[in-house]
Design an enzyme around this catalytic site. Structure first.
Site, PDB file in Angstrom:
ATOM      1  N   CYS A 156       0.859  -1.185   0.000  1.00  0.00           N
ATOM      2  CA  CYS A 156       0.000   0.000   0.000  1.00  0.00           C
ATOM      3  C   CYS A 156       0.892   1.231   0.000  1.00  0.00           C
ATOM      4  O   CYS A 156       2.086   1.132  -0.333  1.00  0.00           O
ATOM      5  CB  CYS A 156      -0.989  -0.019   1.161  1.00  0.00           C
ATOM      6  SG  CYS A 156      -0.235   0.015   2.805  1.00  0.00           S
ATOM      7  N   ASN A 186       2.200   1.489   4.424  1.00  0.00           N
ATOM      8  CA  ASN A 186       2.550   0.235   5.103  1.00  0.00           C
ATOM      9  C   ASN A 186       2.249   0.311   6.609  1.00  0.00           C
ATOM     10  O   ASN A 186       2.930  -0.327   7.418  1.00  0.00           O
ATOM     11  CB  ASN A 186       4.017  -0.149   4.855  1.00  0.00           C
ATOM     12  CG  ASN A 186       4.378  -1.578   5.270  1.00  0.00           C
ATOM     13  OD1 ASN A 186       5.491  -1.835   5.700  1.00  0.00           O
ATOM     14  ND2 ASN A 186       3.467  -2.508   5.145  1.00  0.00           N
ATOM     15  N   SER A 226      -1.793  -2.719   4.032  1.00  0.00           N
ATOM     16  CA  SER A 226      -0.943  -3.888   3.705  1.00  0.00           C
ATOM     17  C   SER A 226      -0.494  -4.692   4.923  1.00  0.00           C
ATOM     18  O   SER A 226      -0.424  -5.926   4.820  1.00  0.00           O
ATOM     19  CB  SER A 226       0.239  -3.497   2.811  1.00  0.00           C
ATOM     20  OG  SER A 226       1.117  -2.607   3.455  1.00  0.00           O
TER      21      SER A 226
END
Ligand code: 4NP
Length: 167
Positions: A10, A13, A17
């Site tokens: 993403c 993070n 994600s």
């Protein structure tokens, strides 16, 4: 035996994600497939390198029975060789990943996470960072469905055993 290496990506993070990574590992474990996989997550940006996940993500995951253990890191070109699957949370992440990979083929490797959402009401896992708890729960529900779809895809592609150890 070489593991199937999966990377969730993403922007920061810290929200989408790391949750995708933790939920993926939980589902892999439920199916009794832990020995087949290695999973990690990272961000396209350098905003949160070394940071723990967002406290709202941690709280929402815990509410849904998932513990997250991760520190933020940024995507690098090494990741394109180390990972077999790279799952982008939104179209901007996807474009940034493809741009960083110029010269390296990502055929059959790079996907939008919601490509595997059977109820694809959209193509992106929306960024919850500037929203509220409802947004975090929406992200959880989207990832929950998308990861089941992704695991079903992997099961066929890699002939993984059927005997789920679902509890
Ligand atoms: P993520 O959410 O990409 O799901 O981790 C975000 C986290 C941080 C920022 C943006 C999105 N930020 O701008 O710092």
């Amino acid at each position: 035996m070489k593991t199937i290496n999966v990377l969730f990506v993403c922007l920061g993070n810290i929200c989408r994600s790391p949750l995708a990574e933790a939920l993926f590992k939980h589902k892999v474990n439920e199916r009794g497939w832990s020995k087949y996989f290695y999973a990690d997550s990272c961000g396209t940006s350098n905003y949160h390198i070394g940071d723990p996940p967002d406290r709202r993500t941690i709280a929402n995951a815990r509410k849904n029975g998932i513990e997250i253990n991760h520190r933020g890191r940024q995507l690098s070109r090494d990741d394109f060789n180390r990972f077999d699957y790279i799952l982008a949370m939104d179209k901007e992440n996807y474009a940034d990943i493809a741009a960083l990979a110029r010269g390296i083929s990502l055929n059959d490797k790079l996907f939008l996470m919601r490509h595997f959402d059977p109820q694809a009401s959209g193509t992106e896992v929306p960024d919850p960072y500037y929203g509220n708890e409802e947004g975090f729960q929406q992200v959880f529900d989207i990832l929950d469905r998308s990861l089941e779809g992704f695991l079903d895809y992997l099961a066929v592609k890699h002939s993984l055993p059927h005997e789920h150890l679902k509890r």
